[in-house]
Design an enzyme around this catalytic site. Sequence first.
Site, PDB file in Angstrom:
ATOM      1  N   GLY A   1      -6.139  34.403  62.408  1.00 17.66           N
ATOM      2  CA  GLY A   1      -4.652  33.939  61.442  1.00 17.66           C
ATOM      3  C   GLY A   1      -4.619  34.592  60.379  1.00 17.66           C
ATOM      4  O   GLY A   1      -5.416  35.278  59.967  1.00 17.66           O
ATOM      5  N   VAL A   2      -3.057  34.627  60.022  1.00 17.62           N
ATOM      6  CA  VAL A   2      -2.867  35.643  58.808  1.00 17.62           C
ATOM      7  C   VAL A   2      -2.001  35.075  57.832  1.00 17.62           C
ATOM      8  O   VAL A   2      -1.906  35.493  56.904  1.00 17.62           O
ATOM      9  CB  VAL A   2      -2.025  36.832  59.377  1.00 17.62           C
TER      10      VAL A   2
ATOM     11  N   GLU B   1      -2.152  32.309  55.849  1.00 15.82           N
ATOM     12  CA  GLU B   1      -2.470  31.529  54.812  1.00 15.82           C
ATOM     13  C   GLU B   1      -3.424  32.229  53.873  1.00 15.82           C
ATOM     14  O   GLU B   1      -3.701  31.851  52.728  1.00 15.82           O
ATOM     15  CB  GLU B   1      -3.081  30.023  55.018  1.00 15.82           C
TER      16      GLU B   1
ATOM     17  N   ASN C   1       1.406  42.566  65.516  1.00 15.65           N
ATOM     18  CA  ASN C   1       2.708  43.119  64.728  1.00 15.65           C
ATOM     19  C   ASN C   1       2.280  43.576  63.449  1.00 15.65           C
ATOM     20  O   ASN C   1       2.528  42.813  62.502  1.00 15.65           O
ATOM     21  CB  ASN C   1       3.934  42.452  64.813  1.00 15.65           C
TER      22      ASN C   1
ATOM     23  N   GLY D   1       8.709  26.113  55.865  1.00 13.09           N
ATOM     24  CA  GLY D   1       7.931  24.972  56.082  1.00 13.09           C
ATOM     25  C   GLY D   1       6.829  24.745  55.179  1.00 13.09           C
ATOM     26  O   GLY D   1       6.677  23.854  54.541  1.00 13.09           O
TER      27      GLY D   1
END
Lengths: 751, 170, 352
Positions: free
Chosen positions: A715-716, A718, A644, A250
């Site tokens: 967050g990872v 971007e 993870n 996306g």
Amino acid sequence: MPLDSPAPIAPYPRHGSNSGQPLTRRDGELKVTGRATYAADNHPADLLYAVTAVSSIARGRVTALDVAAAKAHPGVVEVFTPANRPPLAHDPDVKLGMFGFRIEVLQDDGVRYVNQPIALVVAETLEAAVEGAALLNQQYEAQPARTGLDDGERYAPAAVGVGAPAHTAYGDLDAGFAAADQIVETDITTPAQFHNAMEPHSVVAQWDGDDHLTLDMGNQALVMSRDAYAVYFGIPAQNVLIRSPFLGGGFGSKAILNGPQILAILAARQLKRPVKLALSRAQMYGPVGHRGRTWQRLRLGLDGEGRITALHHQSTAATSSFEDFLEPAASASLHAYASPAILAETQGLRLDTGTPGPMRAPGEASGSAALEVAIDAAADACGMDPLEFRLLNYAETEPGTGRPYSSKALRECYSEGAKRFGWAGRPLQPRQMRDENGMLVGWGMGTALFPCPHFPAEARATLRADGTALVETAGVDMGQGAWTALAQIAAEALGLDPEQVEFRSGVSDLPDAGVAGGSGHTASAGLALHNAGEDAIARLAELAGADPASPLFGAGNIGVVARAGRLHRRDDEGRSESYADILARTGKSMVVGTGRMARDDAAAQAWAMYSNGAVFAEVKVDPDLGVVRVTRLVGAFAAGRIINPRLVRSQYYGGMIWGLSFALHEAAQTDRRTGRIMNADLSEYRVPVNADVPSVEAILVPEEDRYVNPLGIKGVGEIGVTGTVGAIANAVRHATGVRVSRFPIRIEDLL
Amino acid sequence: MSLSLRLDINGEPRIVEIDDPRITLLDLLRERLALTGAKKGCDRGQCGACTVLVDGRRINSCLTLAVSLDGAEITTIEGLAGDGGVGGERLHPVQAAFIRHDGFQCGFCTPGQIMSAVGLLAEGHAGADPERVRELMSGNLCRCGAYRGITEAVLDAIAAEAGAAREDAA
Amino acid sequence: MNRFDYIRPASAAEAFAEAARPGSAYLAAGTNLLDLMKGGAARPDRLVDISRLPGLDRIETLADGGVRIGALVRNADLAYDAGIQRRFPAVSEALLSGASPQLRNAATLGGNLLQRTRCPYFYDVASACNRRTPGSGCDALHGENRLHAVLGWSEHCIATHPSDLCVPLVGLDAVVELEGPGGAREVQLEALHCLPGATPERETVLAPGELIVAVRLPPQGAGLAAHSRYLKVRERTSFAFAVVSAFAGLELDGGTIRTARVALGGVAARPWRARTAEAALEGAPASPDSFARAAEIALADAHPSGENGFKIALARRLIVRALKDALAGTPEAPAALPASPFAPHPGADHAA
């Protein structure tokens, strides 16, 4: 920590060890066997195929379409043009919501950009629909295309990105420059880039009557999109069902409604048959967003020791002639380095293009690209090692606001990345290193940074009679691994093994999981799932605690611990009972818990929250031929708690490869006379191939964040793009002595 | 016009009637035979998502006219895994290696990557050289950037095949 | 894509007859033709499928030591042919540097020679292109043209021929065997493709219905096997057309060049044999000075056709590099990254 800051949130409860485990993907077997179904894989009975005809001019109007020729082609069923396009319940030239843009859906004969839909051909076969569109032989009344700085209309925008300020100032910029010993100026232009997810935008639309709609489509924001489609088609939101179990990528381009898909849905309603539409690769260069061009200038004031005294980041950002999405590139300078004065400002430029949109690390990518080159130039001007310079200008608190960071293991990222890369001993001057074949070798670095937005999200967790659980949220797995990571979070809250948790997602009739974007999906939907799981456990504990026959009877105030499918008394873990037994004895078939994304708003305001990282790049450059190969990429990232590591590494690799692509490869080539994109494909619009990535490494730097949210997740998705672009450009400079002023870097820049 | 093609698809001989010579192998598989594993990423041979084996060789099914394939043997991703009995499926070593090495993210390019890797193994030109594997997998774009895992998975499968060959010889 | 008739002729004679009719096109693998048809740049009425014509898929060693390659030999089969790798290593390297493994498995020799330019204005039916539509103009001339021709172009067309394979082939004096309604004949590969002049639509010397049946490599070319190289500058490490490519082959007499072959790709509407450079090299010492002088001569007539002046300097440098590599000796084993300047070059003498 400031005295008046909120107290830290208690460490999250750990029910098991699901989280942190490098599980392989839950959807792995489906994906490697071809059984994962993407939108265009659906094939309901009686299916029709729709293909858009698109404009080949950038501005003007369509004066003729040979509808008869198209209709005469065997198999063509209908041709929709502005003359017969069925009505919509919402004016497509009125924005709808925060992520709503004006949409081109044959509302008139006007042409605003190249590849705009100007008709829709529907046929019994794909072959007939494609040829029908080619036979329309459209004629135009064309106006000159506005394609660059010289002919576009400049304006002062109200906002950049999605509602961010276009002008942000901290401190006294003039004083900062006056105090400087030297001022370093850097100009960088960045091109139009297209998301180019491997899966072209596709939809299979089916109507049941005139008011129930089912859509198979890749979609990054299921419930938001469902609501928007309901408005466009004038039906209740609950009558729209979007199924998006898999997205073939996306990157921001599947979060916003687009014209071709709306047209296909209209056609299905009108013709009373299911319709499939899949854009061709070329048609993706227009109506489905892109990263807009920027022209950036950075001025850095530097004192005698190499400290930044003032930072001025100006950007001119291109948007379409009719809609605003300005790449918020200058904002990148607000958060990265300490400076007593910062000014970030953006000017808009209207061009005859499709409307840009958010594309993986919107603003951060193009802004970081320019900023990190400017920082390298500043280090150079000060005669300093680039890492030393960055450490000297390390932001201990958020520049401008002075807010403390909720966590910031950037120093550790710098040191671990530098160690792994072997940065020490790097010669200061360019053109000092060669490999055994005579290739110039250069080392460069960049700082990576990405904010931690959260989105509203809800979830439901059901403990079932057999002791397993069903968790549900309308989340989106576009490759980041949400199915797996979100199930791990839910399993942990439920005290179950992930194998015992059925994870249902990717459908719009589930609780709203918000947008898969902004690198905030795992945190947002994860929090909702975590809370739903805890709610279910609490309800189960209530049942057990009230049951005299349960070993947990009366545990109410003492509390229970959920582990491995059993509830244990907190004060005496030997007293426990399995979920299945509790439910069986109390005669319940299930207990249902619900949860939503929730975090301490005061904390969110009091702390500055970012994922951080450092990227180191080695390039080799042929001294005669100017060709560049990125021979090593090492990124070290700190992003709070890692659910993870296997999946997170993959996110970092992907982001860094996007950075590589930005630095060396991808750019739309627009003919400046016509506005036509002359490389609207995957051959000449170059994204990296496997051979372009000989070595990429990601180090997961431990970081505990007690404030960002109760799970400690940042967050990872971007951050990997940021830092990398500059690191590569700086490595090229180190190899060759050439400081580039445009991306992508090209052979002729280095000859 | 109606054309009758004899095709062996994933080990099953079939007679396929087509009424249009324009149909590519990819569109035949996807839109007429319900074999949607092969993907359409570019439809121009530029991305590799449509890779299948024809007579044992990997090719871009989007640039192949179905009508020209009369008599051909076609293997798609659906035909790769063995039958593992009721409800089970035995993954091809390349498929298993892709899972193990996280050689995909969104999964859209994955059937093409895997069929390409199977073709690469059969060709036997990569040896155990990562650089050759990368070069010989460069006909398959992955926009998510899973190249490291893809390369590791292919190397793993090559090593496993070499190990199996040694065992056979012993 | 327009509807068309599909014909699978049983014999060559039938194929020639069908193909000679206006609107016909030969179909082999179709990797280029289908691409063009999907975009509308080609709209044939009739496809004549020659892929099953007998006898065109063999690689034969001839009595004189030359090689005859059937037109339907697949690129991959030709590239990995042991004899080709040993005796004409640059042919193999050029093939392996082109396209992708999937395309090489399908694409044929004849199709490679006859592939059309990748000029985006040729592909884009909304653009003016004299090559596609005679007399319509050339939108590339003042358009996006940084990769266009610097040699042999005209104001009517600045497109390049994209083949890698053709570059060493033209340097090795390849001969193209043709058959058609008018019988059999041969042309030098160097003369197969036409420069645009005022008639860019005339891309080759083939007559209607004429078919390439084979390409012959004369035995003399094998004499260069120990000192030859194909190098390709491209904008990603693999799966990209050449910005500029170069073939260099040398036969040495001690430190003196006895025979030199130099050809360029990506610079003109045909694979470009640099005969004047060869003449300057032959008899000269095998030295950097000689190579630099030859490179100057090879590009003496070059002119930018747009924003592509850098290709002239690049081509000169690439010739020098290819000659240096050739002098150092053909690599023992095929490079992991074929034709890439990044392929480590051990400089070992080739075991010819």
